[in-house]
Design an enzyme around this catalytic site. Structure first.
Site, PDB file in Angstrom:
ATOM      1  N   HIS A 170       3.284 -33.702  12.456  1.00 56.05           N
ATOM      2  CA  HIS A 170       2.534 -32.437  12.455  1.00 56.05           C
ATOM      3  C   HIS A 170       3.510 -31.263  12.626  1.00 56.05           C
ATOM      4  O   HIS A 170       3.411 -30.253  11.926  1.00 56.05           O
ATOM      5  CB  HIS A 170       1.519 -32.411  13.595  1.00 56.05           C
ATOM      6  CG  HIS A 170       0.207 -33.035  13.257  1.00 56.05           C
ATOM      7  ND1 HIS A 170       0.059 -34.389  13.073  1.00 56.05           N
ATOM      8  CD2 HIS A 170      -1.035 -32.493  13.077  1.00 56.05           C
ATOM      9  CE1 HIS A 170      -1.219 -34.649  12.806  1.00 56.05           C
ATOM     10  NE2 HIS A 170      -1.900 -33.526  12.796  1.00 56.05           N
ATOM     11  N   HIS A 217       1.761 -36.413  21.394  1.00 52.57           N
ATOM     12  CA  HIS A 217       3.227 -36.397  21.301  1.00 52.57           C
ATOM     13  C   HIS A 217       3.838 -35.862  22.583  1.00 52.57           C
ATOM     14  O   HIS A 217       3.221 -35.069  23.298  1.00 52.57           O
ATOM     15  CB  HIS A 217       3.693 -35.522  20.131  1.00 52.57           C
ATOM     16  CG  HIS A 217       3.514 -36.164  18.790  1.00 52.57           C
ATOM     17  ND1 HIS A 217       4.302 -37.193  18.339  1.00 52.57           N
ATOM     18  CD2 HIS A 217       2.613 -35.911  17.808  1.00 52.57           C
ATOM     19  CE1 HIS A 217       3.910 -37.547  17.129  1.00 52.57           C
ATOM     20  NE2 HIS A 217       2.886 -36.791  16.791  1.00 52.57           N
TER      21      HIS A 217
END
Length: 401
Positions: A170, A217
């Site tokens: 991302h 993350h």
């Protein structure tokens, strides 16, 4: 240096960021007669040393399913971690930002640039997006570093829990798309560079922070993702125009555009468990292949639908008519792409299931390489072809362009 890397990879760092943004994990304390939800406003640090980045790399997090609770009490499954939202503005802001890295965004936003602004910019973005995403997906499955553990982290997404964490794709995509658009648009469209730079920084930062907020993350994953994209852009920037010429004019361009991504899809590393990374990578490579062939075809036909006149052209004035035409193009285009996806996916799966004599109701068969790679590649290559060749011609027939 190792201590710094371990600190940046520590899930407690992510949990602290979530709590500062008003997202709290509620741990269910187990008792024989019931449960007492406890909001973990503060987390105790693990007694384990932080120096081992690969610790628990084979651990697949099974606690990523939560029930959203607006109050301080949690009901439902007593053995399942739940969470409490205390800042709804940030909650929806970061969820929206995280959506900028999902398929729905890619199948709408990138084509919109082709339909409403400049196909040149869309082609440039798809090229860079395909490169950085392939590199990022590959690095995940080579490095095999785990995502943040839960607890202490709240995980708001469940689809990619079986994927490894570093780097954040991302973050890679947001950085690459934002700044590639900024750098490429300067020669095509008249706009104030400082405003474009501010927008690029804000959008890429929001997506990066959203990966921490959603618990998907670590800080290290996000930083590495942004830096890897920056390095790839720096290394390839001098050759962007050269690649454009090859992509549009070389007679072998469509052969390379189809053969290389298909080869990379079939040779993608095999894991000891099923992960969505191979399928997602094939999807990305398929879109890139289809768009590349489509733009080559448009160039050969002499109708690229790019802005005419002296470049850079001024931004179109936003009037009721241009807004209506843009909205019409958006809905017609999305219907065309989604329809293509559904039709080609259904037909390709039926053909592959029949070829390999697999029962049509066997949904797990889609996870096998021999079925997953060809059906996804054909489906998304078709989407790329329809977007780059067919949709604008439909607009002309409907007097939307």
């Amino acid at each position: 240096m190792l201590e710094l890397l371990a600190y940046l990879h520590d899930p407690e760092l992510v949990a602290r960021f979530q709590r500062r943004c008003g997202l709290f994990l509620i741990e269910a304390a187990h008792h024989s007669g019931g449960t007492t939800p406890v909001s973990t406003g503060r987390q105790n640090r693990s007694d384990k040393p932080r120096g081992h980045l690969r610790e628990a790399s084979d651990h697949l997090d099974k606690t990523a399913h939560y029930k959203l609770k607006a109050s301080g009490s949690a009901n439902g499954d007593p053995g399942r971690p739940q969470y409490e939202v205390r800042n709804w503005l940030l909650y929806f802001l970061f969820l929206l930002s995280a959506g900028l890295g999902h398929e729905v965004f890619y199948i709408t936003c990138l084509p919109c640039i082709h339909w409403n602004v400049d196909p040149f910019l869309c082609r440039r973005l798809v090229n860079i997006w395909t490169l950085v995403m392939y590199v990022g997906q590959l690095m995940k499955d080579v490095l095999k570093l785990p995502r943040p553990l839960s607890p202490p982290v709240v995980k708001l997404e469940t689809r990619v829990i079986a994927e490894y964490g570093l780097p954040s794709t991302h973050a890679m995509a947001a950085t690459a798309i934002s700044f590639t658009l900024l750098l490429s648009a300067t020669s095509r469209i008249q706009f104030q560079f400082e405003v474009g730079l501010l927008i690029a920084v804000v959008l890429s930062s929001l997506v990066c922070l959203s990966r921490l907020y959603t618990g998907m993350h670590s800080v290290l994953d996000v930083i590495c993702g942004a830096l890897i994209s920056a390095v790839l852009m720096f290394l390839t920037y001098p050759y962007w125009d050269t690649f454009d010429r090859f992509q549009l004019t070389s007679p072998i361009s469509p052969i390379v555009a189809l053969a290389l991504p298909l080869f990379l899809s079939y040779t993608y590393p095999e894991l000891d468990h099923y992960s969505t990374t191979r399928g997602d990578t094939t999807t990305i490579l398929g879109v890139g292949a289809g768009c590349s062939v489509g733009y080559w075809v448009n160039e050969q036909l002499g109708h690229t639908f790019e802005p005419q006149g002296v470049l850079p052209v001024p931004l179109p004035t936003l009037t009721a008519n241009t807004l209506a035409l843009g909205t019409g193009r958006f809905f017609v285009g999305v219907v065309a792409l989604v329809g293509t996806r559904q039709i080609v996916k259904t037909v390709s799966l039926w053909a592959l299931y029949s070829w390999y004599r697999v029962p049509q109701n066997d949904t797990n068969a889609k996870k096998r390489r021999k079925i997953e790679v060809p059906y996804k590649f054909v489906t998304y290559t078709s989407i790329g072809l329809v977007n780059s060749i067919l949709v604008n011609r439909i607009f002309v027939l409907l007097h939307l362009l």
